[in-house]
Design an enzyme around this catalytic site. Structure first.
Site, PDB file in Angstrom:
ATOM      1  N   HIS A   1     -39.912  26.244  60.923  1.00 54.25           N
ATOM      2  CA  HIS A   1     -38.759  27.020  61.252  1.00 54.25           C
ATOM      3  C   HIS A   1     -39.138  28.261  61.795  1.00 54.25           C
ATOM      4  O   HIS A   1     -39.891  28.441  60.518  1.00 54.25           O
ATOM      5  CB  HIS A   1     -37.746  26.526  61.031  1.00 54.25           C
ATOM      6  CG  HIS A   1     -36.871  27.985  61.989  1.00 54.25           C
ATOM      7  ND1 HIS A   1     -36.488  27.451  63.393  1.00 54.25           N
ATOM      8  CD2 HIS A   1     -35.967  28.824  61.462  1.00 54.25           C
ATOM      9  CE1 HIS A   1     -35.582  28.649  63.568  1.00 54.25           C
ATOM     10  NE2 HIS A   1     -35.515  29.287  62.778  1.00 54.25           N
TER      11      HIS A   1
ATOM     12  N   ASN B   1     -39.581  19.415  59.812  1.00 53.60           N
ATOM     13  CA  ASN B   1     -39.741  20.105  60.456  1.00 53.60           C
ATOM     14  C   ASN B   1     -40.120  21.913  60.050  1.00 53.60           C
ATOM     15  O   ASN B   1     -40.402  22.186  59.377  1.00 53.60           O
ATOM     16  CB  ASN B   1     -38.490  20.769  61.264  1.00 53.60           C
ATOM     17  CG  ASN B   1     -38.421  21.575  62.194  1.00 53.60           C
ATOM     18  OD1 ASN B   1     -38.664  21.500  63.755  1.00 53.60           O
ATOM     19  ND2 ASN B   1     -37.198  22.723  62.481  1.00 53.60           N
TER      20      ASN B   1
ATOM     21  N   ASP C   1     -32.271  23.035  62.648  1.00 51.36           N
ATOM     22  CA  ASP C   1     -32.562  24.512  61.481  1.00 51.36           C
ATOM     23  C   ASP C   1     -32.489  24.354  60.040  1.00 51.36           C
ATOM     24  O   ASP C   1     -32.319  24.891  59.370  1.00 51.36           O
ATOM     25  CB  ASP C   1     -32.438  26.061  61.897  1.00 51.36           C
ATOM     26  CG  ASP C   1     -33.688  26.123  63.181  1.00 51.36           C
ATOM     27  OD1 ASP C   1     -34.544  25.082  63.651  1.00 51.36           O
ATOM     28  OD2 ASP C   1     -33.181  26.480  63.986  1.00 51.36           O
TER      29      ASP C   1
ATOM     30  N   ARG D   1     -29.068  10.578  75.528  1.00 48.72           N
ATOM     31  CA  ARG D   1     -30.225  11.063  74.403  1.00 48.72           C
ATOM     32  C   ARG D   1     -30.286  10.034  73.401  1.00 48.72           C
ATOM     33  O   ARG D   1     -31.507   9.446  73.370  1.00 48.72           O
ATOM     34  CB  ARG D   1     -29.290  11.752  73.685  1.00 48.72           C
ATOM     35  CG  ARG D   1     -30.315  12.743  72.300  1.00 48.72           C
ATOM     36  CD  ARG D   1     -29.713  13.990  72.210  1.00 48.72           C
ATOM     37  NE  ARG D   1     -28.595  13.826  70.747  1.00 48.72           N
ATOM     38  CZ  ARG D   1     -28.085  14.872  70.438  1.00 48.72           C
ATOM     39  NH1 ARG D   1     -28.218  16.111  70.695  1.00 48.72           N
ATOM     40  NH2 ARG D   1     -27.676  14.887  69.325  1.00 48.72           N
TER      41      ARG D   1
HETATM   42  C1  GAR Z   1     -43.599  27.639  66.240  1.00 46.88           C
HETATM   43  O1  GAR Z   1     -43.344  28.978  66.205  1.00 46.88           O
HETATM   44  C2  GAR Z   1     -42.401  26.962  65.780  1.00 46.88           C
HETATM   45  O2  GAR Z   1     -41.750  27.724  64.680  1.00 46.88           O
HETATM   46  C3  GAR Z   1     -41.274  26.967  66.697  1.00 46.88           C
HETATM   47  O3  GAR Z   1     -42.095  26.812  68.078  1.00 46.88           O
HETATM   48  C4  GAR Z   1     -43.217  26.978  68.059  1.00 46.88           C
HETATM   49  C5  GAR Z   1     -44.144  26.307  68.418  1.00 46.88           C
HETATM   50  O4  GAR Z   1     -45.366  27.147  68.745  1.00 46.88           O
HETATM   51  N1  GAR Z   1     -40.490  25.993  66.501  1.00 46.88           N
HETATM   52  C6  GAR Z   1     -38.841  26.723  66.479  1.00 46.88           C
HETATM   53  O5  GAR Z   1     -39.129  27.890  66.807  1.00 46.88           O
HETATM   54  C7  GAR Z   1     -38.054  24.740  66.175  1.00 46.88           C
HETATM   55  N2  GAR Z   1     -36.657  25.558  65.814  1.00 46.88           N
HETATM   56  P1  GAR Z   1     -46.404  25.923  69.192  1.00 46.88           P
HETATM   57  O6  GAR Z   1     -46.030  24.459  70.219  1.00 46.88           O
HETATM   58  O7  GAR Z   1     -47.663  26.226  69.377  1.00 46.88           O
HETATM   59  O8  GAR Z   1     -46.703  25.554  67.569  1.00 46.88           O
END
Ligand code: GAR
Length: 217
Positions: free
Chosen positions: A111, A109, A147, A67
């Protein structure tokens, strides 16, 4: 006006990336996207970036045994593009403490829940299962714990009686798309400042006059 230089990191569809692209194309918006990085070479978001004429880079985690090497490659790419703020927008790999430390208070970020509730995956389904009346979404500075981190902006989204996971995901995304450009603007204009575990918003930034109650009394 000197614009804040963004690096956007994605793993998938990139609808939040698109919201940032659209905002950055508006006259007077105080940020610009310097590079879009995906850990998945087939992410649709990379196409969105290329269509917008942006630098789009795939850094495939599968090509790295460790990583740390994967994250070094991301770090080098961000620094090469002189990124000042990293925006995780559906980036679905956990980032190590070293990487997070290098970007402390310079990485945010989004979420899809009202943090600190529903960290992790399947946030909408879990909220529906619990029968909570509000779902939501959160933009926060990134800390090593998943998160977690000082909260910049949140939306509370009432859950309708006939809500399904699909409808809640779609509804939440519309709020995400409004919030991400707004949160980046707050930071770019110097109106959000990290203080300990919290984000302090400048007093003259507008707040809603009232709270939300669901169902309406
Ligand atoms: C979004 O709903 C974002 O909040 C979530 O992934 C989706 C991405 O959508 N992120 C997480 O869950 C991070 N923990 P997108 O690719 O259409 O922007």
């Amino acid at each position: 006006m000197r614009k804040l230089r963004l690096g956007v990191m994605i793993s998938g569809g990139g609808t939040n990336l698109q919201a940032l692209i659209d905002a950055c194309q508006q006259h007077g918006y105080p940020a610009k996207i310097e590079v879009v990085i995906s850990n998945r070479p087939d992410a649709k978001g990379l196409e969105r970036a290329r269509t917008a004429g942006l630098k789009a880079v795939a850094i495939d985690h599968k090509e790295y045994e460790e990583r740390a090497a994967f994250e070094d490659a991301i770090h080098d790419c961000l620094t090469e593009h002189k990124v000042q703020l990293v925006c995780l927008a559906g980036f679905m790999r956990l980032l190590g403490a070293d990487f997070v430390g290098r970007w402390k208070d310079r990485m945010i970020n989004i979420h899809p829940s009202l943090l600190p509730s529903y960290k992790g995956l399947h946030t909408h389904a879990r909220a529906l299962e619990d029968g909570v009346k509000f779902a939501g979404c959160t933009i926060h500075y990134v800390r090593p714990e998943m998160d977690n981190g000082p909260i910049i902006m949140q939306a509370a989204i009432p859950i309708a009686p006939d809500e399904t996971e699909e409808s809640l995901i779609a509804k939440t995304l519309t709020y995400e798309h409004r919030m991400y450009p707004a949160a980046v603007r707050l930071i770019a204009e110097g109106n959000a400042r990290v203080s300990g575990h919290k984000v302090v918003i400048k007093e003259d930034v507008a707040l809603p006059a009232t709270g939300l109650i669901c169902p309406l009394p």
